[in-house]
Design a protein around this motif. Structure first.
Motif, PDB file in Angstrom:
ATOM      1  N   LEU A 112      51.763  39.487  20.112  1.00  0.00           N
ATOM      2  CA  LEU A 112      51.639  40.824  21.051  1.00  0.00           C
ATOM      3  C   LEU A 112      50.624  40.990  21.666  1.00  0.00           C
ATOM      4  CD1 LEU A 112      53.882  43.457  18.876  1.00  0.00           C
ATOM      5  CD2 LEU A 112      54.490  41.710  20.604  1.00  0.00           C
ATOM      6  N   LEU A 115      50.202  40.036  25.376  1.00  0.00           N
ATOM      7  CA  LEU A 115      50.843  40.787  26.388  1.00  0.00           C
ATOM      8  C   LEU A 115      49.848  41.053  27.513  1.00  0.00           C
ATOM      9  CD1 LEU A 115      53.286  42.732  24.445  1.00  0.00           C
ATOM     10  CD2 LEU A 115      54.029  41.122  25.923  1.00  0.00           C
ATOM     11  N   LEU A 335      57.766  36.240  27.356  1.00  0.00           N
ATOM     12  CA  LEU A 335      57.295  37.545  27.698  1.00  0.00           C
ATOM     13  C   LEU A 335      56.230  37.711  28.611  1.00  0.00           C
ATOM     14  CD1 LEU A 335      57.063  38.909  24.012  1.00  0.00           C
ATOM     15  CD2 LEU A 335      58.923  38.868  25.264  1.00  0.00           C
ATOM     16  N   LEU A 449      48.590  45.997  22.991  1.00  0.00           N
ATOM     17  CA  LEU A 449      49.696  46.208  23.397  1.00  0.00           C
ATOM     18  C   LEU A 449      49.617  47.887  23.920  1.00  0.00           C
ATOM     19  CD1 LEU A 449      52.699  46.365  24.173  1.00  0.00           C
ATOM     20  CD2 LEU A 449      53.472  46.793  21.824  1.00  0.00           C
ATOM     21  N   THR A 453      49.842  49.212  27.581  1.00  0.00           N
ATOM     22  CA  THR A 453      51.072  50.099  28.112  1.00  0.00           C
ATOM     23  C   THR A 453      50.357  51.414  28.683  1.00  0.00           C
ATOM     24  OG1 THR A 453      52.421  49.049  26.032  1.00  0.00           O
ATOM     25  CG2 THR A 453      52.784  51.614  26.812  1.00  0.00           C
ATOM     26  N   TRP A 472      59.130  44.764  21.376  1.00  0.00           N
ATOM     27  CA  TRP A 472      58.756  43.685  21.608  1.00  0.00           C
ATOM     28  C   TRP A 472      58.783  42.552  20.888  1.00  0.00           C
ATOM     29  CZ3 TRP A 472      57.751  42.787  26.360  1.00  0.00           C
ATOM     30  CH2 TRP A 472      57.612  43.515  27.336  1.00  0.00           C
ATOM     31  N   LYS A 475      62.399  41.274  20.687  1.00  0.00           N
ATOM     32  CA  LYS A 475      62.785  40.734  21.968  1.00  0.00           C
ATOM     33  C   LYS A 475      62.202  39.284  22.108  1.00  0.00           C
ATOM     34  CE  LYS A 475      61.766  41.816  27.079  1.00  0.00           C
ATOM     35  NZ  LYS A 475      63.118  42.007  27.672  1.00  0.00           N
TER      36      LYS A 475
END
Ligand SMILES: Nc1nc2c(c(=O)[nH]1)N[C@H]1C(S)=C(S)[C@@H](COP(=O)(O)OP(=O)(O)OC[C@H]3O[C@@H](n4cnc5c(=O)[nH]c(N)nc54)[C@H](O)[C@@H]3O)O[C@H]1N2
Ligand SMILES: Nc1nc2c(c(=O)[nH]1)N[C@H]1C(S)=C(S)[C@@H](COP(=O)(O)OP(=O)(O)OC[C@H]3O[C@@H](n4cnc5c(=O)[nH]c(N)nc54)[C@H](O)[C@@H]3O)O[C@H]1N2
Ligand SMILES: [Mo]
Length: 664
Positions: A112, A115, A335, A449, A453, A472, A475
């Motif tokens: 993550l 991202l 992603l 993250l 976000t 996430w 996913k």
């Protein structure tokens, strides 16, 4: 009450070690190896424990900070994100989205943590570095030869009769390999390290010490002997190799004597090494990264790969040329959000600073740095500093005020792997591990993250997707969920990548254009190389450089640090006042220096002060200064290193460097 959590080290190393983290009353009190981890089995390096010192280090960043005049001002997250969002919007309006540069590397291998790339694609697509400071040339070379990347599982070394440890120092960078080398040696394998520095601490190892940057000549000299003495594997070549006749013809005159003149390894040793490698049963080549930090690196790795191809040491237990794999790439859902990017620009990592300074249409206005510390780690860091100063706005997300953060306009504190939930994987091994949030974030630090976000919400970038950590992760794991690889499963312990072979290329199906191993490669030609592996001297052997700078300068990886991480924490008090300038006593005698002398190490890029230390393991004529020490802690060896781009894969050339050393 004490609690134990199972997690893994997120650093970009060979093992992603399994860790047990013990907490008491919401604080971490101990970190040790997880004996149940299938690969690392409880053995960890000194850095594992240092995660604890780092977690609670008094200098850890705890609040967002904005530069004000010459100092720093603490601001709220709201103010920090507003400032950042405004700068991104202004940049997009005035110059387009590619006026933003996002420098993101592998300071943490948390899934993550990556991202940010998605955020910047949704923003519109920015300038990103390509190639690599690390492994680029080798990766590109193996992609030409084999069509892709696979490695042997480490325990397959017991099937080898010979192991060539080529430009890798497992005693410092890959301690778990030692046990497998020990087992191989106990079973009768001969372990040979090929390295200008004698790698100490590998059981029964024999040393072959070429001049830096000349391994290609050594490999081709060996290939000549193997071919001339009929030690090739004719069946394997017939079925699986393209271009053998051309390769053999090209080496007809490249004798061991000629190779010896170039690489400094005696012809007799080259011949004997060739016979040992080709004629004693399964032979493994374990490639490091050190030997491909040169301008000729793509050609070097292609020449070494060729040895395995002509001797049939491919696709069989105990053989192979193990470098790295790329199998995680197909494992997770994508992603990255690349479908949202409308603009795109790339600059090569090693010459990032040069490209920033030259950028026009649009210039680089805003630089965002995550998971890396370019003002310590990029080559030619004076230029890198100038490049960063040329930007209008620099944002750094990190734990500490690193050399890079110290130059930023906005610094944002992020959580460590102990404070945010994530998964970790690494292309140097086959295991995927779960990392739970073990303690609450320190101060106001936030995970990547959370940061992205909030920023995406503020900027109305809803395509970023406002999912939770867990969503996430789910996913990302969608493509493998039907194989039972889910978050729930990972919480029980690490999972081995089901696509990872025990033996690389065991099916001997090479995803090249010809479907064969390609000694002769049209793609190599298209990439600007010769179609066959050839030797070309490294830049450091250029005439002027040799006269003005008589010594080689190697700046390899330290056992107790990973790059620039931990220099400011664990070793306080242990850090000597100046970096060690290590050399063989013969080298020192030749320059009129003695152990303990304070010296300048100078290259055509700059100079750095250090203290002479004797090291018998280093070949005469070679100087070693470890990389990673911060400029602000009297380090900064990359002030000296060149920003050349290697012949393949946008690779870096840190070790393609010459220096002189004199008293200061
Ligand atoms: N403790 C620790 N572990 C690490 C890291 C760290 O910083 N610290 N970094 C991690 C990362 S990101 C990486 S990329 C890997 C790197 O892992 P390694 O490949 O093991 O490390 P390097 O220090 O790049 O170089 C390895 C060896 O290459 C040798 N070498 C230099 N020039 C030449 C040459 O021309 N020919 C040959 N044959 N050998 C040469 C050096 O003497 C050195 O011993 O380690 C990972 N693990
Ligand atoms: N002279 C010389 N230079 C070299 C090399 C060499 O051999 N010699 N080796 C090269 C190689 S192989 C590599 S891989 C590069 C590595 O270069 P970098 O990727 O710049 O390496 P690090 O020093 O590990 O920097 C990582 C930074 O990320 C921060 N960090 C850690 N975790 C996180 C996180 O989760 N989020 C965020 N935002 N930040 C985090 C750390 O605190 C640290 O400041 O260096 C290269 N530089
Ligand atoms: Mo690396």
């Amino acid at each position: 009450m004490k609690k134990t959590f199972r997690t893994a080290c997120p650093m970009d190393c060979f093992a992603s070690c399994g860790l047990l983290v013990i907490t008491e009353n919401g604080k971490v009190v101990d970190i040790k190896g997880d004996p149940e981890h299938p690969l690392t089995r409880g053995r960890v390096c000194g850095k594992a424990r240092r995660h604890l010192d780092r977690l609670y280090h008094p200098e850890r960043l705890q609040y967002p900070m904005v530069r004000s005049g010459t100092g720093w001002q603490q601001v709220s997250w709201d103010e920090a994100l507003e400032l950042w969002a405004t700068k991104l919007e202004e940049t997009r309006a005035g110059f387009g989205t590619t006026a933003v540069l996002h420098a993101d590397a592998s300071g943490s291998n948390g899934l993550l943590r990556g991202l940010g790339e998605r955020f910047f694609n949704v923003y519109g697509g920015v300038t990103r570095p390509t190639g690599s400071l690390c492994w680029g040339a080798g990766l590109a070379a193996q992609a030409l030869d084999f069509g892709g990347h696979q490695i042997h599982e480490w325990d397959d070394l017991v099937n080898s009769r010979t192991v060539l440890l080529w430009g890798r120092d497992p005693t410092r960078t890959n301690i778990h390999l030692l046990e497998h080398l020990r087992r191989a040696a106990a079973g009768g394998a001969e372990i040979i390290s090929i390295n200008p520095v004698q790698v100490r601490g590998v059981p029964g190892v024999r040393h072959v010490c070429p001049r830096p940057g000349t391994d290609g000549a050594l490999a081709l000299g060996m290939a000549h002997v193997i071919i001339a003495e009929g030690l090739v594997d004719t069946n394997f070549i017939k079925q699986h190799v393209q271009g053998y006749q051309e390769f053999a013809a090209s080496l007809r005159d490249f004798t061991a004597e000629q190779a010896a003149d170039i690489c400094g390894v005696p012809a007799g040793v080259i011949s004997e090494l060739a016979r040992r490698y080709a004629g004693s049963g399964p032979a493994a080549i374990v490639l490091g990264f050190g030997l491909q930090r040169y301008t000729n690196a793509g050609r070097t790795i292609r020449s070494i790969d060729a040895l395995a191809a002509i001797t049939g040491n491919v696709g069989m237990p105990g053989g192979g040329v193990s470098y790295t794999h790329q199998l995680w790439k197909q494992f997770f859902a994508d992603l990255s959000g690349s479908e949202f990017a409308t603009g795109r620009r790339t600059f090569p990592w090693p010459a990032l600073a040069r490209y920033i300074l030259a950028a026009d249409e649009p210039p680089v206005r805003c630089i965002v740095v995550t998971r890396c510390n370019p003002l310590t780690q990029l080559p030619d860091t004076s230029r890198a500093r100038a490049a960063f100063r040329s930007a209008d706005f620099v944002v750094v997300v990190d734990f500490f005020l690193t050399d890079t953060a110290a130059e930023a306009d906005l610094v944002l504190p992020c959580t460590t792997f102990l404070e945010s939930e994530d998964l970790v994987y690494c292309s140097l091994n086959n295991y995927l591990s779960y990392m739970p949030a073990v303690v609450e974030p320190l101060g106001e630090s936030k995970s990547e993250l959370e940061i992205y976000t909030s920023l995406a919400r503020r900027m109305g970038l809803s395509d970023f997707g406002f999912l939770s950590n867990r969503q996430w992760i789910d996913k990302a794991l969608e493509p493998v969920a039907d194989q039972g690889i889910t978050l729930e499963r990972l919480k029980e312990g690490p999972v081995r990548n089901p696509a990872a072979p025990q033996v690389a290329w065991a099916d001997r199906r090479f995803p090249t254009d010809s479907g064969k191993y390609e000694l002769f490669s049209l793609r190599a030609q298209a990439a600007g190389l010769e179609p066959l592996p050839v030797y070309q001297p490294p830049e450091s052997l250029a005439e002027g450089l040799q006269t003005d700078y008589p010594l080689y300068l190697l700046t390899p990886h330290h056992r107790d640090y990973i790059h620039s991480q931990f220099w400011n924490s664990a070793c306080e008090g242990q850090l000597e006042p100046l970096p060690g300038v290590e050399m063989h006593p013969e080298t020192s005698a030749g320059t009129g220096l003695e152990e303990g002398d304070m010296v300048w190490v100078e290259t055509n890029r700059g100079r750095l002060q250090g203290i002479v230390k004797y090291a018998n393991e280093i070949s005469p004529g070679v100087v070693r200064v470890y990389q990673g020490r911060w400029h602000s802690l009297a380090g900064g060896v990359n002030l000296l290193t060149p920003d050349y781009i290697a012949d393949l894969g946008g690779g870096s050339c840190y070790y393609d460097c010459r220096c002189r050393v004199y008293k200061s």
